[in-house]
Design a protein around this motif. Sequence first.
Motif, PDB file in Angstrom:
ATOM      1  N   HIS A 114      13.929 -24.981 -76.006  1.00 41.93           N
ATOM      2  CA  HIS A 114      13.351 -25.817 -74.959  1.00 41.93           C
ATOM      3  C   HIS A 114      12.165 -26.603 -75.512  1.00 41.93           C
ATOM      4  O   HIS A 114      11.543 -26.211 -76.505  1.00 41.93           O
ATOM      5  CB  HIS A 114      12.841 -24.949 -73.795  1.00 41.93           C
ATOM      6  CG  HIS A 114      13.909 -24.323 -72.964  1.00 41.93           C
ATOM      7  ND1 HIS A 114      14.895 -23.514 -73.485  1.00 41.93           N
ATOM      8  CD2 HIS A 114      14.135 -24.379 -71.615  1.00 41.93           C
ATOM      9  CE1 HIS A 114      15.680 -23.090 -72.498  1.00 41.93           C
ATOM     10  NE2 HIS A 114      15.241 -23.607 -71.366  1.00 41.93           N
ATOM     11  N   THR A 115      11.832 -27.685 -74.827  1.00 37.21           N
ATOM     12  CA  THR A 115      10.592 -28.396 -75.124  1.00 37.21           C
ATOM     13  C   THR A 115       9.400 -27.536 -74.710  1.00 37.21           C
ATOM     14  O   THR A 115       9.532 -26.583 -73.936  1.00 37.21           O
ATOM     15  CB  THR A 115      10.508 -29.721 -74.359  1.00 37.21           C
ATOM     16  OG1 THR A 115      10.423 -29.444 -72.949  1.00 37.21           O
ATOM     17  CG2 THR A 115      11.713 -30.602 -74.627  1.00 37.21           C
ATOM     18  N   LEU A 116       8.223 -27.892 -75.206  1.00 35.42           N
ATOM     19  CA  LEU A 116       6.995 -27.328 -74.672  1.00 35.42           C
ATOM     20  C   LEU A 116       6.619 -28.091 -73.408  1.00 35.42           C
ATOM     21  O   LEU A 116       6.848 -29.306 -73.325  1.00 35.42           O
ATOM     22  CB  LEU A 116       5.857 -27.435 -75.686  1.00 35.42           C
ATOM     23  CG  LEU A 116       5.711 -26.291 -76.708  1.00 35.42           C
ATOM     24  CD1 LEU A 116       6.962 -26.151 -77.554  1.00 35.42           C
ATOM     25  CD2 LEU A 116       4.482 -26.510 -77.578  1.00 35.42           C
ATOM     26  N   PRO A 117       6.045 -27.412 -72.420  1.00 37.08           N
ATOM     27  CA  PRO A 117       5.561 -28.143 -71.247  1.00 37.08           C
ATOM     28  C   PRO A 117       4.318 -28.945 -71.612  1.00 37.08           C
ATOM     29  O   PRO A 117       3.706 -28.744 -72.667  1.00 37.08           O
ATOM     30  CB  PRO A 117       5.236 -27.023 -70.261  1.00 37.08           C
ATOM     31  CG  PRO A 117       4.865 -25.861 -71.129  1.00 37.08           C
ATOM     32  CD  PRO A 117       5.750 -25.971 -72.349  1.00 37.08           C
ATOM     33  N   LEU A 118       3.963 -29.852 -70.733  1.00 36.78           N
ATOM     34  CA  LEU A 118       2.724 -30.619 -70.877  1.00 36.78           C
ATOM     35  C   LEU A 118       1.800 -30.293 -69.715  1.00 36.78           C
ATOM     36  O   LEU A 118       2.269 -30.199 -68.579  1.00 36.78           O
ATOM     37  CB  LEU A 118       3.019 -32.118 -70.899  1.00 36.78           C
ATOM     38  CG  LEU A 118       3.910 -32.620 -72.040  1.00 36.78           C
ATOM     39  CD1 LEU A 118       4.204 -34.107 -71.861  1.00 36.78           C
ATOM     40  CD2 LEU A 118       3.268 -32.366 -73.393  1.00 36.78           C
ATOM     41  N   PRO A 119       0.493 -30.127 -69.969  1.00 38.26           N
ATOM     42  CA  PRO A 119      -0.166 -30.121 -71.275  1.00 38.26           C
ATOM     43  C   PRO A 119       0.377 -29.014 -72.180  1.00 38.26           C
ATOM     44  O   PRO A 119       0.869 -27.991 -71.702  1.00 38.26           O
ATOM     45  CB  PRO A 119      -1.638 -29.883 -70.932  1.00 38.26           C
ATOM     46  CG  PRO A 119      -1.786 -30.234 -69.494  1.00 38.26           C
ATOM     47  CD  PRO A 119      -0.472 -29.910 -68.866  1.00 38.26           C
ATOM     48  N   LEU A 120       0.270 -29.221 -73.476  1.00 36.26           N
ATOM     49  CA  LEU A 120       0.831 -28.293 -74.444  1.00 36.26           C
ATOM     50  C   LEU A 120       0.128 -26.940 -74.380  1.00 36.26           C
ATOM     51  O   LEU A 120      -1.100 -26.867 -74.442  1.00 36.26           O
ATOM     52  CB  LEU A 120       0.682 -28.864 -75.854  1.00 36.26           C
ATOM     53  CG  LEU A 120       1.440 -30.161 -76.141  1.00 36.26           C
ATOM     54  CD1 LEU A 120       0.939 -30.779 -77.442  1.00 36.26           C
ATOM     55  CD2 LEU A 120       2.935 -29.904 -76.204  1.00 36.26           C
ATOM     56  N   PRO A 121       0.876 -25.844 -74.264  1.00 37.42           N
ATOM     57  CA  PRO A 121       0.257 -24.518 -74.254  1.00 37.42           C
ATOM     58  C   PRO A 121      -0.143 -24.082 -75.662  1.00 37.42           C
ATOM     59  O   PRO A 121       0.402 -24.564 -76.661  1.00 37.42           O
ATOM     60  CB  PRO A 121       1.375 -23.626 -73.702  1.00 37.42           C
ATOM     61  CG  PRO A 121       2.635 -24.312 -74.139  1.00 37.42           C
ATOM     62  CD  PRO A 121       2.336 -25.788 -74.101  1.00 37.42           C
TER      63      PRO A 121
ATOM     64  N   VAL B 221      11.842 -27.970 -70.589  1.00 35.60           N
ATOM     65  CA  VAL B 221      13.263 -28.136 -70.261  1.00 35.60           C
ATOM     66  C   VAL B 221      14.087 -27.892 -71.522  1.00 35.60           C
ATOM     67  O   VAL B 221      13.587 -28.035 -72.645  1.00 35.60           O
ATOM     68  CB  VAL B 221      13.564 -29.543 -69.695  1.00 35.60           C
ATOM     69  CG1 VAL B 221      12.815 -29.780 -68.401  1.00 35.60           C
ATOM     70  CG2 VAL B 221      13.220 -30.622 -70.707  1.00 35.60           C
ATOM     71  N   PRO B 222      15.355 -27.510 -71.374  1.00 34.24           N
ATOM     72  CA  PRO B 222      16.200 -27.325 -72.559  1.00 34.24           C
ATOM     73  C   PRO B 222      16.279 -28.613 -73.380  1.00 34.24           C
ATOM     74  O   PRO B 222      16.344 -29.715 -72.821  1.00 34.24           O
ATOM     75  CB  PRO B 222      17.567 -26.962 -71.965  1.00 34.24           C
ATOM     76  CG  PRO B 222      17.267 -26.435 -70.596  1.00 34.24           C
ATOM     77  CD  PRO B 222      16.074 -27.202 -70.120  1.00 34.24           C
TER      78      PRO B 222
END
Length: 273
Positions: A86-93, A117-118
Motif C-alpha cells: 500500500h501507499t503511505l497515508p498523507l501526512p507521511l507517518p 490505499v493498495p
Amino acid sequence: MKTRDFELTATTQGPLYPPSEAMDQHGNFVVVGKVNRPGALGADARWGAAIVAADPAPDFGTHRPHRVLEELDLGDDARTGEIVLHTLPLPLPSNNYAMLFAPEQRLDAHTVHRPSVPLHAVRYPDERLSDGPRRLPPITLRTWLQARGTVTVRWVPSDPAAEFELTMSGLLPDSLYTVMTLKAWDLRTENPTRPGPLGIPNVFITDRHGSGHYVARLPAPFPNQGNRVINVVVLWMSEQRSHAGAIGQFGLGGDVHAQLKLADNTFFDIHPT
C-alpha cells in the motif's frame, strides 16, 4: 573511458524514516532494507526484512530502534505473497524529513491528507475510464522483490561528466518508473539539499515482461569536494506520472516507491577530475 558496474538491490526503503515506502494492509511498514536495531543504528544498521510498526520518528539526524512486529523470511513465498503493498497515508507517518520535494509544483505538500490505499488501486490524476487506464493485479511483496538491475557508470578522466546506464528486469509490467539520485548532502542535518532526478526527463516505461532500460548523463556528479552522487534509486510511480525536476510531489511512499537501489551508498572511489 572508464567503466564500472554496480548491482541494484530490490528494496522497499528510501531513508531510514519513514522505515519503508510501502505499508501492508494493516498500516505497518513493510521493510526490505536497513532495519534499525539495538546496537546497530543509522550507518551501522544492517540489511534485513521485517514488518515494522508506524511509531513516531525521532528527531531528524538521530536514530532509535524500529519496533519490529515480525521478522520476514523472503524465501517464504506464501508469506510474501499475501502481503499486499500500500501507499503511505498523507501526512507521511514516522517521518522526520521535512524536505519539500516539489517546491514549484506542490508548495502545500505537507498539509495534504490522504488515506493509505493498495498500490494497484491508486487513482491516476484526471483519470477517465474512456482513456483506458492500465491496471495491475494486487502488488504483493513477492512480486515486488522480483526486481533486478545493474547500473553502469562511464566517465572520461579530466571530464567531470558521467553517464549512467541502468538495465533492469522483474519490475512491474507496463508501468511508468523514474530514476533519482541521492547525494551526500541530501540527508545531512544542517541545510540538507533536495534529492533530484537522474537526468530530466527521468522516465522509462517497462515492457509487458517488466524489463526496463534507462540512460542519463549528469554534468558533474562526482566532485572531489562537494555534493556528490552516492546512490541511484529506481522509483515506481503510483500515480503513473513524473515531475520534471522533482522526484515526486510527496515522496517517501506518498507517491514514489523505491524498488531498486544500491544496498550501500557508494561511488566514493570515482574521481573524474
